[in-house]
Design a protein around this motif. Sequence first.
Motif, PDB file in Angstrom:
ATOM      1  N   GLN A   1       2.597   1.720  -3.387  1.00  0.00           N
ATOM      2  CA  GLN A   1       1.675   2.190  -4.421  1.00  0.00           C
ATOM      3  C   GLN A   1       1.318   3.658  -4.240  1.00  0.00           C
ATOM      4  OE1 GLN A   1      -1.390  -0.816  -4.020  1.00  0.00           O
ATOM      5  NE2 GLN A   1      -0.467  -2.072  -5.632  1.00  0.00           N
ATOM      6  N   LYS A   2       1.383   4.141  -2.998  1.00  0.00           N
ATOM      7  CA  LYS A   2       1.114   5.559  -2.727  1.00  0.00           C
ATOM      8  C   LYS A   2       2.375   6.411  -2.822  1.00  0.00           C
ATOM      9  CE  LYS A   2      -2.811   4.514   0.156  1.00  0.00           C
ATOM     10  NZ  LYS A   2      -3.345   4.403   1.501  1.00  0.00           N
TER      11      LYS A   2
ATOM     12  N   ILE B   1       5.003   6.326  -0.737  1.00  0.00           N
ATOM     13  CA  ILE B   1       5.526   6.794   0.556  1.00  0.00           C
ATOM     14  C   ILE B   1       6.416   5.773   1.252  1.00  0.00           C
ATOM     15  CG2 ILE B   1       3.657   8.429   0.989  1.00  0.00           C
ATOM     16  CD1 ILE B   1       2.322   6.329   2.766  1.00  0.00           C
TER      17      ILE B   1
ATOM     18  N   SER C   1       0.827  -1.209   0.000  1.00  0.00           N
ATOM     19  CA  SER C   1       0.000   0.000   0.000  1.00  0.00           C
ATOM     20  C   SER C   1       0.862   1.259   0.000  1.00  0.00           C
ATOM     21  CB  SER C   1      -0.915  -0.011   1.217  1.00  0.00           C
ATOM     22  OG  SER C   1      -1.672   1.165   1.279  1.00  0.00           O
ATOM     23  N   GLY C   2       1.854   1.286   0.873  1.00  0.00           N
ATOM     24  CA  GLY C   2       2.745   2.447   0.945  1.00  0.00           C
ATOM     25  C   GLY C   2       3.541   2.648  -0.325  1.00  0.00           C
TER      26      GLY C   2
END
Length: 108
Positions: free
Chosen positions: A37-38, A40, A34-35
């Motif tokens: 893909q964002k 970050i 998730s991080g």
Amino acid sequence: VESSISKSDRFILEAMTLSATLVLNIIDAMMTLSGFQKGILLELNPLLAPLLATPWLFVGAKMGLVVVGLGVLWKLRAHRWTLPGAFGLFLVYSAVLVYHLYGLLSIV
């Protein structure tokens, strides 16, 4: 020197420690994906980092490696160093989770 932990208690402790480590690994994989893909987070494992471009491959490889490692620890559970090793692995994944949470809090 004999252990002060009974065989049944040791069995339960090993099973719980390895199971908790697997759960922490799943959380780590989802948070990393998730991080990433964002934009970050980065994967710090140089073997898995290139696989992030293909999410199912990343998650599959990460789960596969950990399941194999935990399986080896389970098969070697009679060895006196297995429980401390399993607990050490659990602490490492706990630290990774704290790192993820700290990163999330720093961007909120």
